[in-house]
Write a protein that holds these residues in place. Structure first.
Motif, PDB file in Angstrom:
ATOM      1  N   MET A   1      30.503  29.395   0.909  1.00  0.00           N
ATOM      2  CA  MET A   1      30.498  28.689   2.515  1.00  0.00           C
ATOM      3  C   MET A   1      30.019  27.579   1.872  1.00  0.00           C
ATOM      4  SD  MET A   1      28.861  31.090   5.037  1.00  0.00           S
ATOM      5  CE  MET A   1      26.635  30.997   3.996  1.00  0.00           C
ATOM      6  N   HIS A   2      30.617  25.869   3.169  1.00  0.00           N
ATOM      7  CA  HIS A   2      30.961  25.052   2.504  1.00  0.00           C
ATOM      8  C   HIS A   2      28.924  24.532   2.960  1.00  0.00           C
ATOM      9  CE1 HIS A   2      30.840  20.138   2.613  1.00  0.00           C
ATOM     10  NE2 HIS A   2      30.265  20.352   3.394  1.00  0.00           N
ATOM     11  N   SER A   3      28.300  23.241   2.370  1.00  0.00           N
ATOM     12  CA  SER A   3      27.210  23.203   2.909  1.00  0.00           C
ATOM     13  C   SER A   3      26.625  21.834   2.353  1.00  0.00           C
ATOM     14  CB  SER A   3      26.290  24.311   1.430  1.00  0.00           C
ATOM     15  OG  SER A   3      24.260  22.817   2.177  1.00  0.00           O
ATOM     16  N   ARG A   4      26.884  20.992   3.677  1.00  0.00           N
ATOM     17  CA  ARG A   4      27.141  18.808   3.169  1.00  0.00           C
ATOM     18  C   ARG A   4      25.635  19.118   2.585  1.00  0.00           C
ATOM     19  NH1 ARG A   4      25.108  19.840   9.124  1.00  0.00           N
ATOM     20  NH2 ARG A   4      27.601  19.783   9.890  1.00  0.00           N
ATOM     21  N   THR A   5      24.514  19.700   1.908  1.00  0.00           N
ATOM     22  CA  THR A   5      23.535  19.633   1.439  1.00  0.00           C
ATOM     23  C   THR A   5      24.287  19.454   0.367  1.00  0.00           C
ATOM     24  OG1 THR A   5      23.126  21.781   1.264  1.00  0.00           O
ATOM     25  CG2 THR A   5      21.787  20.117   2.715  1.00  0.00           C
ATOM     26  N   LYS A   6      25.713  19.973  -0.332  1.00  0.00           N
ATOM     27  CA  LYS A   6      25.532  19.836  -1.827  1.00  0.00           C
ATOM     28  C   LYS A   6      27.091  18.509  -1.922  1.00  0.00           C
ATOM     29  CE  LYS A   6      26.568  23.965  -3.226  1.00  0.00           C
ATOM     30  NZ  LYS A   6      27.533  25.179  -3.535  1.00  0.00           N
ATOM     31  N   VAL A   7      25.977  17.011  -1.979  1.00  0.00           N
ATOM     32  CA  VAL A   7      27.179  16.535  -2.476  1.00  0.00           C
ATOM     33  C   VAL A   7      27.261  16.088  -4.257  1.00  0.00           C
ATOM     34  CG1 VAL A   7      26.855  13.733  -1.897  1.00  0.00           C
ATOM     35  CG2 VAL A   7      25.700  15.423  -0.745  1.00  0.00           C
ATOM     36  N   ALA A   8      28.145  16.045  -3.965  1.00  0.00           N
ATOM     37  CA  ALA A   8      29.293  16.265  -5.810  1.00  0.00           C
ATOM     38  C   ALA A   8      28.878  14.934  -6.613  1.00  0.00           C
ATOM     39  CB  ALA A   8      30.696  16.948  -5.845  1.00  0.00           C
ATOM     40  N   LEU A   9      28.769  14.954  -7.761  1.00  0.00           N
ATOM     41  CA  LEU A   9      28.894  13.947  -8.726  1.00  0.00           C
ATOM     42  C   LEU A   9      30.261  13.942  -9.208  1.00  0.00           C
ATOM     43  CD1 LEU A   9      25.607  13.765 -10.243  1.00  0.00           C
ATOM     44  CD2 LEU A   9      25.713  12.400  -8.758  1.00  0.00           C
ATOM     45  N   LYS A  10      30.649  13.440  -9.493  1.00  0.00           N
ATOM     46  CA  LYS A  10      31.962  12.865 -10.346  1.00  0.00           C
ATOM     47  C   LYS A  10      31.291  13.091 -11.618  1.00  0.00           C
ATOM     48  CE  LYS A  10      33.843   8.808  -7.422  1.00  0.00           C
ATOM     49  NZ  LYS A  10      33.942   7.365  -7.687  1.00  0.00           N
ATOM     50  N   ARG A  11      32.291  13.860 -12.639  1.00  0.00           N
ATOM     51  CA  ARG A  11      32.430  13.590 -14.078  1.00  0.00           C
ATOM     52  C   ARG A  11      31.521  12.293 -14.494  1.00  0.00           C
ATOM     53  NH1 ARG A  11      35.094  17.185 -18.016  1.00  0.00           N
ATOM     54  NH2 ARG A  11      34.171  17.048 -19.925  1.00  0.00           N
ATOM     55  N   GLU A  12      31.903  10.853 -13.926  1.00  0.00           N
ATOM     56  CA  GLU A  12      31.701  10.110 -15.190  1.00  0.00           C
ATOM     57  C   GLU A  12      29.830  10.380 -15.390  1.00  0.00           C
ATOM     58  OE1 GLU A  12      34.288   8.776 -12.339  1.00  0.00           O
ATOM     59  OE2 GLU A  12      34.033  10.668 -13.847  1.00  0.00           O
ATOM     60  N   GLU A  13      29.997  10.756 -14.025  1.00  0.00           N
ATOM     61  CA  GLU A  13      28.610  10.475 -12.889  1.00  0.00           C
ATOM     62  C   GLU A  13      27.913  11.866 -14.082  1.00  0.00           C
ATOM     63  OE1 GLU A  13      27.640   8.878  -8.791  1.00  0.00           O
ATOM     64  OE2 GLU A  13      28.851  10.725  -9.560  1.00  0.00           O
ATOM     65  N   LEU A  14      28.308  12.671 -13.732  1.00  0.00           N
ATOM     66  CA  LEU A  14      27.355  13.730 -14.807  1.00  0.00           C
ATOM     67  C   LEU A  14      27.260  13.246 -16.200  1.00  0.00           C
ATOM     68  CD1 LEU A  14      29.477  17.172 -13.600  1.00  0.00           C
ATOM     69  CD2 LEU A  14      27.050  15.826 -13.092  1.00  0.00           C
ATOM     70  N   ALA A  15      28.407  12.782 -16.605  1.00  0.00           N
ATOM     71  CA  ALA A  15      28.313  12.529 -18.173  1.00  0.00           C
ATOM     72  C   ALA A  15      27.249  10.972 -18.712  1.00  0.00           C
ATOM     73  CB  ALA A  15      29.727  11.857 -18.825  1.00  0.00           C
ATOM     74  N   TYR A 311      27.076  25.227   7.698  1.00  0.00           N
ATOM     75  CA  TYR A 311      28.246  26.376   7.703  1.00  0.00           C
ATOM     76  C   TYR A 311      28.994  26.329   8.444  1.00  0.00           C
ATOM     77  CZ  TYR A 311      23.938  27.602   4.636  1.00  0.00           C
ATOM     78  OH  TYR A 311      23.271  27.990   3.369  1.00  0.00           O
ATOM     79  N   SER A 312      29.952  27.038   8.027  1.00  0.00           N
ATOM     80  CA  SER A 312      31.079  26.634   8.840  1.00  0.00           C
ATOM     81  C   SER A 312      31.876  28.484   8.431  1.00  0.00           C
ATOM     82  CB  SER A 312      31.755  25.945   9.502  1.00  0.00           C
ATOM     83  OG  SER A 312      32.631  25.641   7.663  1.00  0.00           O
ATOM     84  N   GLY A 313      32.971  28.678   9.351  1.00  0.00           N
ATOM     85  CA  GLY A 313      33.805  30.445   9.174  1.00  0.00           C
ATOM     86  C   GLY A 313      33.404  31.516   9.829  1.00  0.00           C
ATOM     87  N   LEU A 314      34.015  32.542   9.677  1.00  0.00           N
ATOM     88  CA  LEU A 314      33.961  33.755  10.144  1.00  0.00           C
ATOM     89  C   LEU A 314      32.554  34.106   8.982  1.00  0.00           C
ATOM     90  CD1 LEU A 314      37.414  35.023  10.280  1.00  0.00           C
ATOM     91  CD2 LEU A 314      35.287  33.903  12.295  1.00  0.00           C
ATOM     92  N   LYS A 315      32.679  33.564   7.477  1.00  0.00           N
ATOM     93  CA  LYS A 315      31.362  34.590   7.235  1.00  0.00           C
ATOM     94  C   LYS A 315      30.063  34.089   7.905  1.00  0.00           C
ATOM     95  CE  LYS A 315      30.146  35.020   2.418  1.00  0.00           C
ATOM     96  NZ  LYS A 315      30.133  35.108   0.919  1.00  0.00           N
ATOM     97  N   ALA A 316      30.184  32.767   7.789  1.00  0.00           N
ATOM     98  CA  ALA A 316      29.026  32.024   8.030  1.00  0.00           C
ATOM     99  C   ALA A 316      28.198  32.677   9.462  1.00  0.00           C
ATOM    100  CB  ALA A 316      28.967  30.594   8.573  1.00  0.00           C
ATOM    101  N   MET A 317      29.789  32.934  10.510  1.00  0.00           N
ATOM    102  CA  MET A 317      29.011  33.515  11.587  1.00  0.00           C
ATOM    103  C   MET A 317      29.038  34.574  11.563  1.00  0.00           C
ATOM    104  SD  MET A 317      32.035  33.649  15.535  1.00  0.00           S
ATOM    105  CE  MET A 317      32.470  31.620  14.816  1.00  0.00           C
TER     106      MET A 317
END
Length: 337
Positions: A1-15, A311-317
């Motif tokens: 499930m997608h969560s808006r709290t999981k804000v991704a970093l770019k690979r360059e930021e990780l490095a 959270y969205s979608g059938l699984k979340a529901m």
């Protein structure tokens, strides 16, 4: 499930974080996003020197969250530090952390990458006897965890405002905060929030038996218990995700170790728990009442958290509906007491 709290970093930021925090000579060879958790962004990083680490990144601090979720990552790291210092249960080794929010505007930390897999997946590869042994070991470790004592009751981070001198006061404040969150995020509950709070308050006298604040993980479902084979034998490698930890009643741990199950039927777990504590856990009416309160509180969290996280979608529901049903059952049981 997608969560808006999981804000991704770019690979360059990780490095850049790897070089800045773990050492200027270290570089990233491979990045794999870890998708099983639902709050923090997490990455398994393979470094050029052969090391394998995990980076966890908290949500942006301006995102609306549940009250107890403020500075949640700091609670996770603090749980690991307490457990490692007291050597009561295995946890991942924290390599470095930065809570200044000066580098990327968010909290983050690096920890060692575990070798095993969550029990949710590992159990399919275990024999019946191995599953029993893992549950016994889990009981032993939970029994040992209760030896870590704190100075106050409630959540670890002071900014939550959910701390008190007694467990009864702290727990009722925790419940009240969740119910305020329900109103803030317009989450429909099985009954009005004031009636839910009244049920918790009417049963709170049983909490007065808890006189010492004990470190309680409160999220030890099978997904947060890692299992690994050592010389062919399946063993618990570590407890992870201590984000929900609080100083409270060690009995509350059974709300998650037996998630959606009856802890009185967990004979292997209880055998290990008795071995660690020196006495059997007797399910008196008072103990059952306290467990009733803790299950209701946990299900309340599970009903609410998906809304601010988006959270969205059938699984979340389906999950939300199931947790609402379980919450309704616990509230009904509280009312009957």
């Amino acid at each position: 499930m997608h969560s808006r709290t999981k804000v991704a970093l770019k690979r360059e930021e990780l490095a850049l974080l790897v070089r800045d925090v773990l050492g200027s000579q270290r570089s990233v060879r491979r990045v794999d996003e870890l998708t099983e958790g639902m709050f923090n962004a997490a990455y398994a990083l393979e470094l050029e020197d052969g090391a394998s680490v995990v980076l966890k990144v908290a949500p942006p601090p301006e995102l609306p969250l549940l009250t107890y979720e403020r500075d949640l990552m700091r609670t996770e790291v603090e749980f690991y530090e307490h457990a490692a210092k007291e050597k009561v249960c295995p946890v991942p080794r924290v390599l470095a952390h930065d809570f200044s929010r000066t580098r990327i505007g968010r909290d983050f930390f690096f920890m060692e990458r575990l070798r095993g897999t969550p029990l949710t997946r590992a159990k399919n590869q275990l024999t019946t006897g191995e599953r029993a042994r893992i549950q016994t070991e889990l009981g032993e470790l939970v029994g040992r965890l209760r030896t870590i004592r704190g100075r106050f009751f409630g959540y670890l981070q002071p900014d939550t405002g959910l701390q008190a001198g007694t467990w009864r006061e702290a727990f009722l404040a925790m419940v009240a905060a969740l119910l305020q969150d329900a109103e803030r995020f317009a989450v429909k509950l099985p009954m009005p929030a004031r009636d839910v709070l009244a049920l918790f308050q009417s049963g709170a006298k049983v909490l007065e038996r808890v006189e010492e604040p004990t470190l309680t993980h409160f999220d030890l479902w099978e997904g947060n218990v890692f299992v690994h084979r050592v010389e062919g034998a399946a063993r618990i490698e570590a407890f992870i995700d201590g984000e929900r930890a609080f100083w409270g009643d060690p009995l509350a741990e059974l709300a998650s170790t037996a998630l959606f199950r009856d802890p009185e039927q967990e004979t292997d777990f209880l055998r290990g728990y008795q071995a660690a504590t020196g006495s059997p856990l007797v399910f008196t009416e008072e103990v059952r009442h306290r467990l009733n309160l803790y299950r209701a509180y946990l299900y309340l969290i599970m009903v609410l958290e998906g809304v601010p996280r988006g959270y969205s979608g059938l699984k979340a529901m389906a999950i939300r509906q199931y947790c609402r049903m379980k919450l309704r059952g616990e509230l009904k049981l509280l009312a009957s007491r």
